[in-house]
Design a protein around this motif. Structure first.
Motif, mmCIF file in Angstrom:
data_model
loop_
_atom_site.group_PDB
_atom_site.id
_atom_site.type_symbol
_atom_site.label_atom_id
_atom_site.label_comp_id
_atom_site.label_asym_id
_atom_site.label_seq_id
_atom_site.Cartn_x
_atom_site.Cartn_y
_atom_site.Cartn_z
ATOM 1 N N GLU A 31 90.294 19.444 14.272
ATOM 2 C CA GLU A 31 89.189 18.780 14.959
ATOM 3 C C GLU A 31 88.009 19.736 15.120
ATOM 4 O OE1 GLU A 31 92.303 18.367 16.020
ATOM 5 O OE2 GLU A 31 92.627 16.194 16.123
ATOM 6 N N GLU A 32 88.320 20.935 15.574
ATOM 7 C CA GLU A 32 87.259 21.925 15.792
ATOM 8 C C GLU A 32 86.632 22.363 14.469
ATOM 9 O OE1 GLU A 32 85.846 22.819 18.629
ATOM 10 O OE2 GLU A 32 87.157 21.322 19.551
ATOM 11 N N GLN A 33 87.467 22.511 13.451
ATOM 12 C CA GLN A 33 86.956 22.902 12.126
ATOM 13 C C GLN A 33 85.984 21.849 11.597
ATOM 14 O OE1 GLN A 33 90.590 23.286 9.947
ATOM 15 N NE2 GLN A 33 91.042 25.328 10.742
ATOM 16 N N LEU A 34 86.351 20.578 11.788
ATOM 17 C CA LEU A 34 85.506 19.482 11.330
ATOM 18 C C LEU A 34 84.196 19.463 12.121
ATOM 19 C CD1 LEU A 34 85.511 17.232 9.262
ATOM 20 C CD2 LEU A 34 86.724 15.788 10.881
ATOM 21 N N LYS A 35 84.298 19.659 13.429
ATOM 22 C CA LYS A 35 83.093 19.704 14.267
ATOM 23 C C LYS A 35 82.176 20.850 13.855
ATOM 24 C CE LYS A 35 84.607 17.740 18.628
ATOM 25 N NZ LYS A 35 85.074 18.098 19.968
ATOM 26 N N GLU A 36 82.775 22.026 13.635
ATOM 27 C CA GLU A 36 81.984 23.182 13.213
ATOM 28 C C GLU A 36 81.214 22.863 11.934
ATOM 29 O OE1 GLU A 36 83.856 27.204 13.130
ATOM 30 O OE2 GLU A 36 85.554 26.239 14.120
ATOM 31 N N THR A 37 81.932 22.252 10.976
ATOM 32 C CA THR A 37 81.340 21.944 9.672
ATOM 33 C C THR A 37 80.224 20.903 9.802
ATOM 34 O OG1 THR A 37 83.506 22.359 8.693
ATOM 35 C CG2 THR A 37 81.890 21.252 7.308
ATOM 36 N N VAL A 38 80.528 19.818 10.533
ATOM 37 C CA VAL A 38 79.558 18.729 10.704
ATOM 38 C C VAL A 38 78.302 19.235 11.410
ATOM 39 C CG1 VAL A 38 79.146 16.570 11.961
ATOM 40 C CG2 VAL A 38 81.237 16.865 10.636
ATOM 41 N N ASN A 39 78.486 20.022 12.458
ATOM 42 C CA ASN A 39 77.330 20.520 13.215
ATOM 43 C C ASN A 39 76.514 21.524 12.411
ATOM 44 O OD1 ASN A 39 78.038 18.919 15.364
ATOM 45 N ND2 ASN A 39 79.224 20.528 16.376
ATOM 46 N N TYR A 40 77.192 22.412 11.729
ATOM 47 C CA TYR A 40 76.491 23.477 10.990
ATOM 48 C C TYR A 40 75.648 22.901 9.851
ATOM 49 C CZ TYR A 40 75.686 27.965 8.694
ATOM 50 O OH TYR A 40 75.101 29.067 8.138
ATOM 51 N N PHE A 41 76.238 21.966 9.110
ATOM 52 C CA PHE A 41 75.534 21.418 7.943
ATOM 53 C C PHE A 41 74.841 20.089 8.254
ATOM 54 C CE2 PHE A 41 78.890 24.100 6.037
ATOM 55 C CZ PHE A 41 78.072 24.986 5.345
ATOM 56 N N LYS A 42 74.899 19.667 9.537
ATOM 57 C CA LYS A 42 74.269 18.406 9.966
ATOM 58 C C LYS A 42 74.696 17.243 9.070
ATOM 59 C CE LYS A 42 70.934 20.532 12.693
ATOM 60 N NZ LYS A 42 71.857 21.640 13.063
ATOM 61 N N LEU A 43 75.984 17.093 8.899
ATOM 62 C CA LEU A 43 76.509 16.047 8.024
ATOM 63 C C LEU A 43 76.368 14.675 8.680
ATOM 64 C CD1 LEU A 43 79.841 17.627 6.705
ATOM 65 C CD2 LEU A 43 77.544 17.814 5.751
ATOM 66 N N ASP A 44 76.057 13.675 7.867
ATOM 67 C CA ASP A 44 76.021 12.299 8.342
ATOM 68 C C ASP A 44 77.307 11.624 7.894
ATOM 69 O OD1 ASP A 44 75.616 9.724 9.021
ATOM 70 O OD2 ASP A 44 73.806 9.434 7.824
ATOM 71 N N LEU A 45 78.110 11.210 8.869
ATOM 72 C CA LEU A 45 79.420 10.664 8.506
ATOM 73 C C LEU A 45 79.436 9.143 8.387
ATOM 74 C CD1 LEU A 45 81.683 12.998 10.601
ATOM 75 C CD2 LEU A 45 81.063 13.160 8.205
ATOM 76 N N LYS A 46 78.347 8.485 8.807
ATOM 77 C CA LYS A 46 78.373 7.030 8.770
ATOM 78 C C LYS A 46 78.203 6.488 7.359
ATOM 79 C CE LYS A 46 75.527 6.600 12.215
ATOM 80 N NZ LYS A 46 74.509 6.124 13.140
#
Ligand SMILES: [Zn+2]
Length: 167
Positions: free
Chosen positions: A76-91
Motif C-alpha cells: 500500500e505504501e509503495q503504491l502511494k509513494e509511486t502514485v504521489n511521486y509521479f502524480k499518476l492518474d489511476l482513474k
C-alpha cells in the motif's frame, strides 16, 4: 508511463497493472541489464535497493532514466509513494491490463461468456473483458470487492470491481 520493478515486489507489480500501467519485473542481480532494459523500453525503475541507486547514479542520470527508491515494505505504501511521486492518474487507465500477463484486456460481449463464467456472474454482470494471452475473463459490476475497496482506500476514487477466473 511504464515501469520496471524489483522481482521482490510482486504485489506492487500487480497493483500497477490493475491501475493500468505497463509493468514488468526485473532481477536486480544484474544492474547493467536492468539499466539497458529500462533505457530501451523507456521504463521507470522502482526499487528498494539503495545500493543499486547509489552505485548506478551516474549511469541513470546520463541515460535520463526516471527512478524511485521506495522506502516502505508494505505494498500500500509503495503504491502511494509511486502514485504521489509521479502524480499518476489511476482513474483513466484502471483495469485495462491483465494482472498476470501485462497485456491489454479486450472487451467481449455478454453472449461470448455464456457457459464460460459461473451462472451468478452471467446473471449479475454486463461488462466483460478478456486477456488474449492467458484467456482469463474479467468482469465488472456494482458490488464492493476487495480490489475496489483497496484502490478506493488508497486513492479515494470510485471504481467498479473486477474479478477473474481461469478458463
Ligand atoms: Zn493474461
Amino acid at each position: 508511463m511504464k515501469f520496471i520493478v524489483d522481482l521482490t515486489m510482486g504485489k506492487l507489480v500487480k497493483w500497477l497493472r490493475i491501475a493500468g500501467y505497463d509493468t514488468v519485473f526485473y532481477n536486480s542481480a544484474n544492474p547493467d541489464k536492468l539499466i539497458e532494459i529500462a533505457s530501451r523500453e523507456d521504463r521507470t525503475i522502482l526499487t528498494r535497493n539503495s545500493g543499486f541507486i547509489k552505485k548506478k547514479k551516474n549511469s541513470l542520470e546520463e541515460k535520463g532514466i526516471p527512478h524511485l527508491l521506495l522506502a516502505s515494505d508494505s505494498v500500500e505504501e509503495q503504491l502511494k509513494e509511486t502514485v504521489n511521486y509521479f502524480k499518476l492518474d489511476l482513474k483513466e487507465s484502471s483495469f485495462t491490463l491483465c494482472i498476470d500477463c501485462n497485456k491489454p484486456l479486450i472487451h467481449i460481449s455478454k453472449e461470448d461468456v455464456l457457459g464460460k463464467v459461473p451462472d451468478y456472474v452471467y446473471q449479475s454482470y454486463n461488462e466483460f473483458v478478456r486477456c488474449e494471452n492467458c484467456k482469463k475473463i474479467f468482469w465488472g459490476g456494482t458490488h464492493k470487492e476487495r480490489m475496489e475497496e483497496k484502490l478506493m482506500n488508497l486513492f479515494q476514487q470510485k471504481m467498479i470491481d473486477w474479478l477473474y477466473i481461469v478458463l
